[in-house]
Design an enzyme around this catalytic site. Structure first.
Site, mmCIF file in Angstrom:
data_model
loop_
_atom_site.group_PDB
_atom_site.id
_atom_site.type_symbol
_atom_site.label_atom_id
_atom_site.label_comp_id
_atom_site.label_asym_id
_atom_site.label_seq_id
_atom_site.Cartn_x
_atom_site.Cartn_y
_atom_site.Cartn_z
ATOM 1 N N HIS A 43 0.855 -1.186 0.000
ATOM 2 C CA HIS A 43 0.000 0.000 0.000
ATOM 3 C C HIS A 43 0.891 1.235 0.000
ATOM 4 O O HIS A 43 1.167 1.818 1.049
ATOM 5 C CB HIS A 43 -0.907 -0.011 1.234
ATOM 6 C CG HIS A 43 -1.958 1.058 1.235
ATOM 7 N ND1 HIS A 43 -3.211 0.876 1.768
ATOM 8 C CD2 HIS A 43 -1.953 2.336 0.787
ATOM 9 C CE1 HIS A 43 -3.913 1.973 1.646
ATOM 10 N NE2 HIS A 43 -3.164 2.884 1.053
ATOM 11 N N GLU A 70 -2.618 -1.674 -3.291
ATOM 12 C CA GLU A 70 -3.786 -0.946 -2.820
ATOM 13 C C GLU A 70 -3.431 0.503 -2.514
ATOM 14 O O GLU A 70 -2.278 0.822 -2.214
ATOM 15 C CB GLU A 70 -4.394 -1.620 -1.588
ATOM 16 C CG GLU A 70 -3.464 -1.763 -0.399
ATOM 17 C CD GLU A 70 -4.109 -2.490 0.768
ATOM 18 O OE1 GLU A 70 -4.985 -3.353 0.525
ATOM 19 O OE2 GLU A 70 -3.746 -2.187 1.912
ATOM 20 N N HIS A 190 -8.033 -6.004 7.387
ATOM 21 C CA HIS A 190 -7.804 -4.962 8.383
ATOM 22 C C HIS A 190 -8.033 -5.521 9.785
ATOM 23 O O HIS A 190 -9.160 -5.768 10.197
ATOM 24 C CB HIS A 190 -8.661 -3.717 8.181
ATOM 25 C CG HIS A 190 -8.029 -2.490 8.810
ATOM 26 N ND1 HIS A 190 -7.190 -1.650 8.116
ATOM 27 C CD2 HIS A 190 -8.086 -2.006 10.061
ATOM 28 C CE1 HIS A 190 -6.772 -0.682 8.919
ATOM 29 N NE2 HIS A 190 -7.299 -0.872 10.113
#
EC number: 2.6.99.2
Length: 237
Positions: A43, A70, A190
């Site tokens: 990310h 991401e 997450h």
């Protein structure tokens, strides 16, 4: 089996804290794959405080499993993804100054924007996924954007798991069913951890992939710390 994609942002954070190349991000990614993980996730953020844009380029030549990038689809991110062409791009609406992702997309409000970005990536042959909360309206809205998959934002599940797993997982079970009915592939991530991942997998149908980083790296430290301390002690005898 649900696939495990390991987010290696924390490895980059540790490397950047001292400069140099220790730990070696590329070697770590290759090792994680050799240990059996079915994907690598990164990310990159605009300030490059952990994953650098060059890391994304370097990993492309190395990752042999699924490669997932991401991030928030600002122009710099879009250009990077189109250059690297990973297996999957996951769109996350995080602010520039966000410590970590903290919400899913409002897929109704941002429908037109998401449709345009998703079509850009799909035209380049890149599978798309968008980060959403476990809400029926948001899942249904995601289906209208043309995305291939959604990634359920699981912080609330992790937070409430200790209070009662049945209640904590219920919104995700329902969201998964709606996603399947809408023809969407399902990812999740997450704060999933060794403590809560099994129950989540058993109660969320059609789960294709989980992306886990922070918890996995913390657990690796704890579970491996005794071994390394003793290795040092043996060297010092």
């Amino acid at each position: 089996m649900t696939k495990l994609s390991v987010n290696i942002n924390k490895i980059a954070t540790l490397r950047n804290a001292r400069g140099g190349n220790m730990p070696d991000l590329l070697k770590t990614a290759a090792d994680i794959e050799s240990f059996g993980a079915q994907g690598i996730t990164i990310h990159p953020r605009p300030d490059e405080r952990h994953i650098r844009y060059q890391d994304a380029r370097d990993l492309k030549a190395l990752v042999t499993t699924e490669y997932n990038i991401e991030g928030n689809p600002v122009k710099q991110f879009i250009d990077l993804v189109l250059e690297v062409r990973p297996t999957q791009v996951t769109l996350v609406p995080d602010a520039v100054d966000a410590i970590t992702s903290n919400a899913g997309w409002d897929t109704v409000k941002h429908k037109d924007f998401l449709k345009d970005v998703i079509q850009t990536f799909k035209n380049a042959g890149i599978r798309t996924s968008i980060f959403v909360d476990a809400e029926a309206k948001m899942v249904e809205g995601a289906a209208e954007t043309g995305t291939d998959r959604i990634e359920l934002y699981t912080e609330s599940y992790a937070k409430d798991y200790g209070k009662g797993p049945e209640k904590a997982v219920m919104p995700f079970t329902e969201a998964a069913k709606i996603a399947y009915q809408c023809g969407l592939g399902l990812n999740a991530g997450h704060d999933l951890s060794l403590d809560n991942i099994k129950y989540f997998k058993e109660n969320v149908p059609h789960l294709l992939e989980v992306s886990i980083g922070h918890a996995l790296i913390c657990e690796a430290l704890y579970l491996g710390l005794e071994n390394v301390v003793n290795m040092y002690l043996n060297k010092l005898k």
